[in-house]
Design a protein around this motif. Structure first.
Motif, mmCIF file in Angstrom:
data_model
loop_
_atom_site.group_PDB
_atom_site.id
_atom_site.type_symbol
_atom_site.label_atom_id
_atom_site.label_comp_id
_atom_site.label_asym_id
_atom_site.label_seq_id
_atom_site.Cartn_x
_atom_site.Cartn_y
_atom_site.Cartn_z
ATOM 1 N N MET A 1 0.833 -1.186 0.000
ATOM 2 C CA MET A 1 0.000 0.000 0.000
ATOM 3 C C MET A 1 0.879 1.252 0.000
ATOM 4 N N PRO A 2 0.532 2.253 -0.775
ATOM 5 C CA PRO A 2 1.341 3.483 -0.812
ATOM 6 C C PRO A 2 1.489 4.142 0.563
ATOM 7 N N GLU A 3 0.427 4.122 1.353
ATOM 8 C CA GLU A 3 0.503 4.762 2.664
ATOM 9 C C GLU A 3 1.537 4.082 3.553
ATOM 10 N N GLN A 4 1.615 2.763 3.467
ATOM 11 C CA GLN A 4 2.593 2.025 4.256
ATOM 12 C C GLN A 4 4.011 2.330 3.798
ATOM 13 N N LEU A 5 4.191 2.435 2.505
ATOM 14 C CA LEU A 5 5.511 2.739 1.973
ATOM 15 C C LEU A 5 5.932 4.156 2.351
ATOM 16 N N VAL A 6 4.999 5.103 2.321
ATOM 17 C CA VAL A 6 5.304 6.469 2.761
ATOM 18 C C VAL A 6 5.755 6.445 4.216
ATOM 19 N N LEU A 7 5.047 5.727 5.054
ATOM 20 C CA LEU A 7 5.410 5.633 6.467
ATOM 21 C C LEU A 7 6.786 5.006 6.637
ATOM 22 N N GLN A 8 7.057 3.952 5.902
ATOM 23 C CA GLN A 8 8.367 3.299 5.988
ATOM 24 C C GLN A 8 9.477 4.265 5.566
ATOM 25 N N LEU A 9 9.267 4.988 4.486
ATOM 26 C CA LEU A 9 10.280 5.935 4.029
ATOM 27 C C LEU A 9 10.465 7.068 5.034
ATOM 28 N N GLU A 10 9.376 7.516 5.653
ATOM 29 C CA GLU A 10 9.485 8.553 6.680
ATOM 30 C C GLU A 10 10.296 8.059 7.863
ATOM 31 N N LEU A 11 10.098 6.806 8.244
ATOM 32 C CA LEU A 11 10.893 6.239 9.343
ATOM 33 C C LEU A 11 12.365 6.150 8.945
ATOM 34 N N LEU A 12 12.623 5.789 7.713
ATOM 35 C CA LEU A 12 14.010 5.730 7.234
ATOM 36 C C LEU A 12 14.660 7.110 7.191
ATOM 37 N N LEU A 13 13.857 8.140 6.974
ATOM 38 C CA LEU A 13 14.393 9.509 6.979
ATOM 39 C C LEU A 13 14.927 9.904 8.355
ATOM 40 N N MET A 14 14.474 9.233 9.387
ATOM 41 C CA MET A 14 14.952 9.518 10.736
ATOM 42 C C MET A 14 16.317 8.897 11.022
ATOM 43 N N GLU A 15 16.731 7.972 10.166
ATOM 44 C CA GLU A 15 18.025 7.317 10.351
ATOM 45 C C GLU A 15 19.149 8.278 9.996
ATOM 46 N N ALA A 16 20.171 8.287 10.826
ATOM 47 C CA ALA A 16 21.319 9.170 10.587
ATOM 48 C C ALA A 16 22.088 8.767 9.339
ATOM 49 N N GLU A 17 22.189 7.472 9.110
ATOM 50 C CA GLU A 17 22.932 6.989 7.950
ATOM 51 C C GLU A 17 22.236 5.789 7.333
ATOM 52 N N LEU A 18 22.246 5.757 6.019
ATOM 53 C CA LEU A 18 21.808 4.585 5.265
ATOM 54 C C LEU A 18 22.879 4.304 4.223
ATOM 55 N N SER A 19 23.215 3.055 4.080
ATOM 56 C CA SER A 19 24.250 2.687 3.111
ATOM 57 C C SER A 19 23.705 2.740 1.690
ATOM 58 N N VAL A 20 24.614 2.811 0.754
ATOM 59 C CA VAL A 20 24.246 2.765 -0.658
ATOM 60 C C VAL A 20 23.537 1.448 -0.946
ATOM 61 N N THR A 21 24.011 0.376 -0.336
ATOM 62 C CA THR A 21 23.382 -0.928 -0.527
ATOM 63 C C THR A 21 21.928 -0.901 -0.069
ATOM 64 N N SER A 22 21.669 -0.282 1.069
ATOM 65 C CA SER A 22 20.293 -0.182 1.572
ATOM 66 C C SER A 22 19.423 0.624 0.626
ATOM 67 N N LEU A 23 19.941 1.739 0.143
ATOM 68 C CA LEU A 23 19.175 2.581 -0.773
ATOM 69 C C LEU A 23 18.892 1.850 -2.086
ATOM 70 N N ARG A 24 19.869 1.133 -2.590
ATOM 71 C CA ARG A 24 19.653 0.350 -3.821
ATOM 72 C C ARG A 24 18.593 -0.720 -3.605
ATOM 73 N N THR A 25 18.640 -1.355 -2.434
ATOM 74 C CA THR A 25 17.659 -2.398 -2.121
ATOM 75 C C THR A 25 16.248 -1.816 -2.064
ATOM 76 N N ILE A 26 16.104 -0.667 -1.431
ATOM 77 C CA ILE A 26 14.808 0.008 -1.370
ATOM 78 C C ILE A 26 14.323 0.327 -2.781
ATOM 79 N N GLN A 27 15.233 0.859 -3.580
ATOM 80 C CA GLN A 27 14.896 1.249 -4.947
ATOM 81 C C GLN A 27 14.399 0.052 -5.757
#
Length: 113
Positions: free
Chosen positions: A1-27
């Motif tokens: 659901m788009p709403e769930q994905l928005v929430l997940q991305l908002e939670l990820l925005l709170m993370e101080a660091e995300l690796s390139v690997t994590s971002l590629r996986t999300i993508q």
């Protein structure tokens, strides 16, 4: 659901660091470039925050095609104090300035100049 994905991305925005690997996986996993504008906006925020330059084309596409929703992203690009992000913001503004709502254009212009 788009709403769930928005929430997940908002939670990820709170993370101080995300690796390139994590971002590629999300993508890859969520095909974020082909989701609704709310999802793509959060995705672009993640790209800017974590300076994931390989996907800056997604940010450029968003700024060009979603001018009103992109105002916040222009600010994010400029506060990062990253010359590459600032160049991206200025280039996108130059491409869409004639098509933008005048009030949004004034706000963005003040940020990027």
């Amino acid at each position: 659901m788009p709403e769930q994905l928005v929430l997940q991305l908002e939670l990820l925005l709170m993370e101080a660091e995300l690796s390139v690997t994590s971002l590629r996986t999300i993508q890859r996993t969520y095909d974020v470039q082909n989701k609704d504008t709310e999802v793509r906006h959060r995705w672009c925020e993640l790209l800017v925050k974590h300076k994931y330059t390989q996907a800056y084309g997604d940010v450029e596409h968003f700024l060009i095609h979603h001018k009103a929703m992109g105002v916040y992203l222009y600010g994010e690009l400029m506060v990062q104090e990253d010359s590459g992000q600032q160049v991206l913001a200025r280039r996108c503004l130059s491409l869409v300035q004639d098509e933008m709502d005048q009030s949004a254009h004034r706000v963005v212009e003040e940020m990027v100049l």
